[in-house]
Design an enzyme around this catalytic site. Structure first.
Site, PDB file in Angstrom:
ATOM      1  N   LYS B  77       0.846  -1.192   0.000  1.00  0.00           N
ATOM      2  CA  LYS B  77       0.000   0.000   0.000  1.00  0.00           C
ATOM      3  C   LYS B  77       0.887   1.250   0.000  1.00  0.00           C
ATOM      4  O   LYS B  77       1.966   1.246   0.604  1.00  0.00           O
ATOM      5  CB  LYS B  77      -0.903  -0.032   1.238  1.00  0.00           C
ATOM      6  N   SER B 152      -9.734   2.088   2.839  1.00  0.00           N
ATOM      7  CA  SER B 152      -8.805   2.838   2.030  1.00  0.00           C
ATOM      8  C   SER B 152      -7.817   1.968   1.244  1.00  0.00           C
ATOM      9  O   SER B 152      -7.205   2.439   0.299  1.00  0.00           O
ATOM     10  CB  SER B 152      -8.014   3.812   2.900  1.00  0.00           C
ATOM     11  N   SER B 176     -10.091  -0.416   6.926  1.00  0.00           N
ATOM     12  CA  SER B 176      -9.466  -0.205   5.618  1.00  0.00           C
ATOM     13  C   SER B 176      -8.795  -1.422   4.984  1.00  0.00           C
ATOM     14  O   SER B 176      -8.404  -1.364   3.823  1.00  0.00           O
ATOM     15  CB  SER B 176      -8.444   0.931   5.700  1.00  0.00           C
TER      16      SER B 176
END
Lengths: 101, 486
Positions: B77, B152, B176
């Site tokens: 990420k 997210s 997330s």
């Protein structure tokens, strides 16, 4: 706490957070912050009179270590990320603006 | 290389047998991911050069037959520091930032022999549930290109679902990892707070953030958590609890296991299809020999309100460091230092980040601290106590991961509706518990995830319960078609 937040308050909060809002943005954010604050009102329904607050859920308390400096020896690599560098130092504009009035 | 229908163990076998070299695998992985990215935009940047170099080194020293992660391509990420590789946290503020170190989780994955092929897209500073607030454009859901991938960690989840990689690491502050895993029909684990070091994770809300793996299968997930868990001297909140082998008991089944079904998590606002999938999962567990009983977590409904005070408060403090001086975006039209701070921040942050910074600043400000931040922290205690009570009698809690399947990319979204979407995942972060999402059904061709919540540091039991479910269902065997709405 359910009082609607005012434009003046939002403007003040923005300045505390070092943000500036344009004349168009101010009513937009004021509206949104007002409705976000609205959901916080539900917390008034909860009786917390004898409840301790929880600020962290870590099981580690007071982690001790030797107080030694660690020189990473990567000054140049670090400075590569700085927006404005001169002679191995980071440059910023003047602290007091002397250009105009 | 297209990873649909594959797992770490099958790829490991091909590598050990010499059917494919790590370099070939890495090249093919990047090629396929780039092709898929024309449709889904899961990646912010590919790190082809380092990935190939690392694969060549692994080929040279030989694939380790005892280490299933050796030579496996993975993705990180974009809020996890990767040395010399863009780490922007989905923000204009960091759109030119290249860290000088690898974060601990990234470094541990490298030590374990995995090869990072790039950084995945995310909501700006991990603030959002749809990956729509990213500076790098929206990511699309591989199951239906008109839908959001969740967030997210939307890019991380979409990349795994599309078959780009078998593994990505994400971060989870209020859901997330789990919610995008749910929206993408894959497995996502948010470990216990402290289980994985946060060193090198760009901080959002430090008392809630945790790194974890997103994978196609439960066992793959356990293998990756094995690699990243453990005490780290750089993160004083990381726990020195012993890290077990999370795969050790994975196939022990759920016979005699006690599973709690909190009624508040199946109420109003949760789609009928989602409710049905969770009730069917409860029946499946009964069939497999577990006891499933209804329980109550009465204070969870206050989770969203408390969270949207605590998380923005912590964020407003964490994000003060972005001032345009030492790294990151600097405004070019500032005449003095004060203007430099204000203009850099105002131009560098997007609207959602500004909203949260302001909510947090307000909640912490003089005169409001007790009414907001302290009150929220007290409610947090009550949420934790609810879980403690249930875990006196039960091993695992079963809930939906999200109230709905993936929603449309096109709809206008107001912040409140978006925040309410986190209602089922937030309490887990508030209590610091481990929680994971596992594929548990479909609604109109879109995946539904179920959430399993465990006792602190008891990820092993979660994997055991998840594995039993996975082995007795075939939801995880279905693959996205990468198409739009019919």
């Amino acid at each position: 706490m359910s009082e609607k937040i005012s434009k003046e308050t939002v403007s003040h909060v923005a300045s505390l957070a070092k943000l500036e809002l344009t004349d168009e943005q101010l009513p937009y954010f004021t509206d949104q912050l007002g409705s976000i604050m609205g959901i916080f009102d539900s917390l008034n329904d909860v009786d917390t009179s004898n409840v301790e607050p929880t600020f962290s859920v870590t099981d580690q308390i007071n982690v001790m270590r030797e107080d030694v400096a660690d020189n990473w020896g990567q000054r140049d690599a670090l400075l590569n990320n700085a927006p404005d560098v001169s002679d191995g130092l980071i440059r910023t504009p003047t602290i007091i603006d002397e250009s105009g009035d | 290389m297209d990873y649909l229908g594959k797992d770490i163990f099958s790829i490991h076998e091909s590598l050990v047998n010499g059917d494919i070299t790590a370099e070939e695998l890495t090249r093919q992985t990047i090629e396929n991911a780039k092709k898929n990215d024309e449709d889904i935009n899961a990646f912010v940047v590919f790190d082809e050069e380092n990935a190939i170099k690392q694969a060549q080194e692994i080929d040279k020293s030989g694939i380790d037959p005892d280490n299933v992660l050796s030579g496996i391509p993975v993705a990180m990420k974009d809020n996890m520091l990767t040395k010399g590789v863009l780490t922007s946290a989905g923000s204009k503020m960091l759109s030119n930032f290249k860290p000088i170190i690898d974060g601990t989780a990234v470094a541990k994955m490298k030590e374990a022999g995995t090869i990072n092929i790039g950084k995945t897209n995310m909501d700006e500073f991990a603030m959002g549930g749809s990956t729509e607030t990213s500076f790098h454009g929206k990511t699309k859901n591989p199951w239906n290109l008109d839908k959001v991938p969740g967030g997210s960690s939307g890019g991380a989840a979409a990349a795994v679902a599309a078959g780009d990689v078998l593994v990505s690491l994400g971060s989870d502050t209020g859901g997330s990892i789990r919610q995008p895993a749910s929206f993408n029909g894959i497995v996502g684990m948010k470990p216990t707070y402290g289980r994985v070091s946060r060193w090198g994770l760009i901080a959002f809300a430090s008392s809630l953030d945790q790194i974890g793996p997103l994978t196609r299968t439960v066992k793959d997930n356990a293998v990756v958590l094995n690699a990243i868990a453990g005490k780290d001297e750089h993160d004083m909140t990381s726990s020195n609890k012993e890290v077990p082998d999370f795969t050790a008991n994975i196939d022990k089944g759920v016979k005699g296991m006690k599973i709690a079904l909190p009624k508040e998590y199946l109420g109003e606002g949760v789609d009928k299809d989602v409710q049905d999938a969770i009730l069917a999962a409860a029946d499946k567990y009964r069939e497999l020999g577990a006891t499933v009983e209804e329980v109550s977590l009465p204070n969870s409904k206050y989770g969203v309100a408390a969270y949207y005070i605590i998380a923005p408060s912590e964020a407003s403090s964490n994000l003060q460091r972005f001032d345009g001086i030492r790294y990151g975006y600097r405004s070019q039209d500032a005449k003095n230092l004060e203007e430099l701070y204000v203009k850099s921040r105002s131009q560098g942050f997007g609207d959602e980040v500004k909203r949260r910074i302001m909510v947090g600043t307000y909640s912490l400000s003089a005169g409001f601290f007790d009414a907001y931040f302290k009150k929220a922290a007290e409610v947090r205690t009550l949420i934790i106590d609810d879980f403690k009570k249930v875990f006196q009698d039960y091993d695992v809690i079963l809930t939906p991961t999200a109230p709905t399947p993936a929603y449309s990319l096109k709809d206008e979204k107001d912040p409140i509706t978006m925040y309410m979407n986190d209602i089922l995942t937030i309490p887990v972060n508030m209590a610091g518990l481990p929680g994971m999402s596992v594929p548990a059904g479909f609604s109109d061709g879109l995946p539904i995830g179920m959430q399993l919540i465990g006792k602190p540091f008891d990820e092993s039991t979660l994997y055991q319960a998840a594995y039993a479910f996975e082995q007795n269902t075939d939801f995880h065997k279905q693959d996205p078609k990468m198409g739009g709405a019919q």
